[in-house]
Motif scaffolding. Structure first.
Motif, mmCIF file in Angstrom:
data_model
loop_
_atom_site.group_PDB
_atom_site.id
_atom_site.type_symbol
_atom_site.label_atom_id
_atom_site.label_comp_id
_atom_site.label_asym_id
_atom_site.label_seq_id
_atom_site.Cartn_x
_atom_site.Cartn_y
_atom_site.Cartn_z
ATOM 1 N N PHE A 18 49.887 -49.517 80.286
ATOM 2 C CA PHE A 18 49.658 -51.044 80.463
ATOM 3 C C PHE A 18 48.470 -51.569 80.781
ATOM 4 O O PHE A 18 48.117 -52.466 80.294
ATOM 5 C CB PHE A 18 50.932 -51.511 81.370
ATOM 6 C CG PHE A 18 50.764 -53.010 81.497
ATOM 7 C CD1 PHE A 18 51.591 -53.755 80.747
ATOM 8 C CD2 PHE A 18 50.405 -53.628 82.510
ATOM 9 C CE1 PHE A 18 51.740 -55.203 80.827
ATOM 10 C CE2 PHE A 18 50.383 -54.905 82.891
ATOM 11 C CZ PHE A 18 51.009 -55.663 82.049
ATOM 12 N N ASP A 19 47.731 -50.885 81.590
ATOM 13 C CA ASP A 19 46.477 -51.146 82.032
ATOM 14 C C ASP A 19 45.375 -50.190 82.229
ATOM 15 O O ASP A 19 45.928 -48.781 81.894
ATOM 16 C CB ASP A 19 46.349 -52.208 83.358
ATOM 17 C CG ASP A 19 46.989 -51.339 84.352
ATOM 18 O OD1 ASP A 19 47.137 -50.116 84.425
ATOM 19 O OD2 ASP A 19 47.550 -51.930 85.560
ATOM 20 N N MET A 20 44.151 -50.285 82.777
ATOM 21 C CA MET A 20 43.387 -49.553 82.750
ATOM 22 C C MET A 20 43.702 -48.139 83.566
ATOM 23 O O MET A 20 43.662 -46.971 83.342
ATOM 24 C CB MET A 20 42.008 -49.881 83.295
ATOM 25 C CG MET A 20 41.214 -48.770 83.381
ATOM 26 S SD MET A 20 39.184 -49.604 83.844
ATOM 27 C CE MET A 20 38.586 -50.167 82.250
ATOM 28 N N LEU A 21 44.308 -48.428 84.878
ATOM 29 C CA LEU A 21 44.804 -47.476 85.867
ATOM 30 C C LEU A 21 45.965 -46.584 85.361
ATOM 31 O O LEU A 21 46.117 -45.457 85.322
ATOM 32 C CB LEU A 21 45.005 -48.034 87.102
ATOM 33 C CG LEU A 21 44.150 -48.819 87.800
ATOM 34 C CD1 LEU A 21 44.552 -49.476 89.311
ATOM 35 C CD2 LEU A 21 42.707 -47.789 88.194
ATOM 36 N N ASP A 22 46.800 -47.357 84.328
ATOM 37 C CA ASP A 22 47.795 -46.445 83.862
ATOM 38 C C ASP A 22 47.313 -45.438 82.764
ATOM 39 O O ASP A 22 47.878 -44.522 82.749
ATOM 40 C CB ASP A 22 48.885 -47.365 83.184
ATOM 41 C CG ASP A 22 49.738 -48.103 84.043
ATOM 42 O OD1 ASP A 22 49.943 -47.761 85.276
ATOM 43 O OD2 ASP A 22 50.461 -48.853 83.597
ATOM 44 N N ALA A 23 46.250 -46.062 82.070
ATOM 45 C CA ALA A 23 45.559 -45.266 81.302
ATOM 46 C C ALA A 23 45.182 -43.792 81.789
ATOM 47 O O ALA A 23 44.994 -42.862 80.943
ATOM 48 C CB ALA A 23 44.249 -46.011 80.520
ATOM 49 N N ALA A 24 44.507 -43.864 82.874
ATOM 50 C CA ALA A 24 44.059 -42.520 83.530
ATOM 51 C C ALA A 24 45.228 -41.782 83.985
ATOM 52 O O ALA A 24 44.983 -40.534 83.280
ATOM 53 C CB ALA A 24 43.448 -43.039 84.799
ATOM 54 N N LEU A 25 46.484 -42.095 84.049
ATOM 55 C CA LEU A 25 47.521 -41.364 84.286
ATOM 56 C C LEU A 25 47.989 -40.581 82.848
ATOM 57 O O LEU A 25 48.366 -39.676 82.673
ATOM 58 C CB LEU A 25 48.633 -41.903 85.062
ATOM 59 C CG LEU A 25 50.044 -41.083 85.614
ATOM 60 C CD1 LEU A 25 49.459 -39.925 86.452
ATOM 61 C CD2 LEU A 25 50.963 -41.802 86.273
ATOM 62 N N THR A 26 48.053 -41.662 82.072
ATOM 63 C CA THR A 26 48.496 -41.292 80.575
ATOM 64 C C THR A 26 47.645 -40.195 80.236
ATOM 65 O O THR A 26 48.018 -39.111 79.533
ATOM 66 C CB THR A 26 48.322 -42.388 79.585
ATOM 67 O OG1 THR A 26 49.449 -43.450 80.019
ATOM 68 C CG2 THR A 26 48.643 -41.964 78.045
ATOM 69 N N ASP A 27 46.367 -40.391 80.089
ATOM 70 C CA ASP A 27 45.396 -39.045 79.939
ATOM 71 C C ASP A 27 45.711 -37.974 80.670
ATOM 72 O O ASP A 27 45.697 -36.725 79.908
ATOM 73 C CB ASP A 27 43.905 -39.507 79.983
ATOM 74 C CG ASP A 27 42.998 -38.563 79.452
ATOM 75 O OD1 ASP A 27 42.916 -38.129 78.381
ATOM 76 O OD2 ASP A 27 42.151 -38.084 80.385
ATOM 77 N N THR A 28 46.092 -37.999 81.959
ATOM 78 C CA THR A 28 46.298 -36.895 82.902
ATOM 79 C C THR A 28 47.598 -36.125 82.120
ATOM 80 O O THR A 28 47.734 -34.935 82.165
ATOM 81 C CB THR A 28 46.612 -37.277 84.041
ATOM 82 O OG1 THR A 28 45.295 -37.680 84.733
ATOM 83 C CG2 THR A 28 47.072 -36.178 84.968
ATOM 84 N N VAL A 29 48.448 -36.826 82.033
ATOM 85 C CA VAL A 29 49.860 -36.446 81.387
ATOM 86 C C VAL A 29 49.496 -35.609 80.116
ATOM 87 O O VAL A 29 50.506 -34.754 79.809
ATOM 88 C CB VAL A 29 51.016 -37.578 81.205
ATOM 89 C CG1 VAL A 29 52.074 -36.982 80.715
ATOM 90 C CG2 VAL A 29 51.463 -38.177 82.701
ATOM 91 N N GLN A 30 48.673 -35.944 79.432
ATOM 92 C CA GLN A 30 48.603 -35.253 78.197
ATOM 93 C C GLN A 30 47.861 -34.273 78.362
ATOM 94 O O GLN A 30 47.668 -33.257 77.486
ATOM 95 C CB GLN A 30 47.680 -36.389 77.453
ATOM 96 C CG GLN A 30 48.587 -37.526 76.757
ATOM 97 C CD GLN A 30 47.980 -38.585 75.834
ATOM 98 O OE1 GLN A 30 46.624 -38.417 75.762
ATOM 99 N NE2 GLN A 30 48.640 -39.445 75.264
ATOM 100 N N LYS A 31 47.013 -33.815 79.366
ATOM 101 C CA LYS A 31 46.301 -32.786 79.763
ATOM 102 C C LYS A 31 46.978 -31.668 80.662
ATOM 103 O O LYS A 31 46.627 -30.566 80.665
ATOM 104 C CB LYS A 31 45.057 -33.313 80.245
ATOM 105 C CG LYS A 31 44.040 -33.924 79.457
ATOM 106 C CD LYS A 31 42.804 -34.225 80.391
ATOM 107 C CE LYS A 31 41.946 -35.135 79.446
ATOM 108 N NZ LYS A 31 40.686 -35.633 80.182
ATOM 109 N N PHE A 32 47.937 -32.113 81.473
ATOM 110 C CA PHE A 32 48.622 -31.367 82.477
ATOM 111 C C PHE A 32 50.110 -31.543 82.238
ATOM 112 O O PHE A 32 50.423 -32.565 81.931
ATOM 113 C CB PHE A 32 48.238 -31.653 83.930
ATOM 114 C CG PHE A 32 46.776 -31.565 84.183
ATOM 115 C CD1 PHE A 32 46.346 -30.256 84.468
ATOM 116 C CD2 PHE A 32 45.600 -32.347 84.005
ATOM 117 C CE1 PHE A 32 44.912 -29.854 85.019
ATOM 118 C CE2 PHE A 32 44.329 -32.298 84.135
ATOM 119 C CZ PHE A 32 44.214 -30.935 84.877
ATOM 120 N N PRO A 33 50.941 -30.338 82.674
ATOM 121 C CA PRO A 33 52.346 -30.233 82.428
ATOM 122 C C PRO A 33 53.035 -31.160 83.308
ATOM 123 O O PRO A 33 53.814 -30.460 84.065
ATOM 124 C CB PRO A 33 52.514 -28.804 82.264
ATOM 125 C CG PRO A 33 51.439 -28.185 83.200
ATOM 126 C CD PRO A 33 50.128 -29.032 83.218
#
Length: 372
Positions: A157-172
């Motif tokens: 939804f926003d920039m801070l969410d984007a950081a977690l989205t990227d994290t979810v894509q990199k870590f299980p």
């Protein structure tokens, strides 16, 4: 329960028999038996919370072990993501200084991921305890959970969410611990009393134990560790429980002003205490004895957490040990305040925090020799 009995002999109460040839003095000694106000001996407080099978912790662990994500070393560079992680770093540095300094030993990708998780957890907590908490409702939490599902599905939804989205894509990372934390917020707006420790444990799991389950996949387990993954996850969960129990004990007075009592009602009753004693903010002997048991239980969970902290990847142990030692010190501060957590807030000063960093670092590197 035992009662304290005091035998007080009154001196020279009686008469002197002056007719005795040897001037023998007969005294009648009377005694008063005074039963002091009952201060209960410390009962065996339950340290058992909700069985982890009921919380489906093993299923979370299995999914996080089986899930395959993008190799974290293959970073999708973008100015937007870099700025998102920079903002997460700044928030972590501002509000969790000791923990933040501990993360500086981690690899760059792990640092970013932990910062992103920290920020999401903080934002979730502030829905209930932050400046806009007056607007909190079940609908707000429902929308926040919808946003969580979106960011896990690549739609931040926003920039801070984007950081977690990227994290979810990199870590299980599994979504359930995040959803469980939101459930803890729901509990917070519905419930202000806890009948027993099992109820309180469930709350602690939701709002803090979940953080441990989120963090282990990012921090990693040491290749030299001989412990199985579920036991390491359990230790991480126990650290969260210990931290939250410590928060509760530190904030008793503040919570009372908000009409909240995060203490087991049945255990208060064992010491002849109730909500009114908490609201009165008077520190009595019964209160001190009650607090001793609560502190003892929090330390039990920290002791359990130590086992897992020693099994994490070596670059990830420092922030965990920093957190563990810092929160233990808060318990020490409560004791130093003579268990007055009604009118005094136990805290660890800046100097002591800084001195704690080399100690926690030493503990984190010395544990490598403990593998068996």
């Amino acid at each position: 329960m035992t009662s304290s009995v005091s035998i007080l002999g009154k001196p020279c109460i009686g008469s002197v028999n002056k007719n005795s040839r040897n001037m023998h003095q007969d005294f009648t000694i009377t005694a008063r038996v005074i039963v002091a106000p009952k201060i209960p001996s410390m009962p065996e407080l339950s340290i058992q919370g909700i069985p982890h099978t009921d919380l489906h912790v093993r299923e979370i662990v299995q999914r996080q072990l089986q899930t395959r994500r993008t190799n974290p070393s293959v970073s999708r560079k973008s100015e937007f993501l870099e700025e998102a992680y920079d903002r997460c770093r700044d928030i972590c540095a501002e509000y969790a200084k000791t923990f933040y300094l501990g993360t500086r030993l981690m690899t760059e990708e792990r640092q970013k991921a932990i910062w992103a998780i920290y920020v999401w957890c903080r934002r979730t907590d502030e829905l209930v305890d932050g400046p806009n908490a007056i607007h909190m409702s079940a609908e707000v939490l429902d929308r926040w959970e919808e946003r969580l599902h979106d960011l896990f599905n690549g739609r931040p939804f926003d920039m801070l969410d984007a950081a977690l989205t990227d994290t979810v894509q990199k870590f299980p990372l599994d979504i359930k611990p995040f959803r469980d934390m939101i459930e803890g917020m729901r509990m917070d707006i519905k419930k202000s009393r806890y009948e027993n420790f099992q109820e309180l444990y469930l709350y602690c799991y939701y709002v803090a134990g979940t953080v441990g389950l989120m963090s282990v996949p990012v921090m990693g387990i040491s290749p030299e560790s001989s412990s199985n993954a579920p036991s390491i996850y359990n230790s991480a969960l126990n650290l969260g429980i210990g931290n939250q129990l410590t928060n509760i004990l530190r904030d008793v007075g503040e919570d009372a002003l908000r009409g909240r009592v995060y203490l087991p009602q049945d255990e208060l009753a064992q010491y002849g205490l109730c909500d009114e004693d908490v609201y009165s903010r008077r520190v009595t002997d019964n209160w001190r004895e009650f607090m001793k048991g609560q502190i003892q239980r929090a330390r039990f969970y920290f002791n359990q957490a130590e086992e897992g902290a020693s099994e994490l990847d070596k670059d990830s142990r420092w922030p965990v040990w920093s957190s563990l030692l810092l929160y233990r010190s808060i318990l020490d501060a409560i004791e130093e305040n003579d268990y007055d957590n009604m009118t005094k807030r136990a805290y660890v000063g800046r100097t002591k925090k800084l001195l704690m960093l080399p100690l926690s670092y030493t503990r984190s590197v010395s544990t490598s020799s403990a593998f068996h």
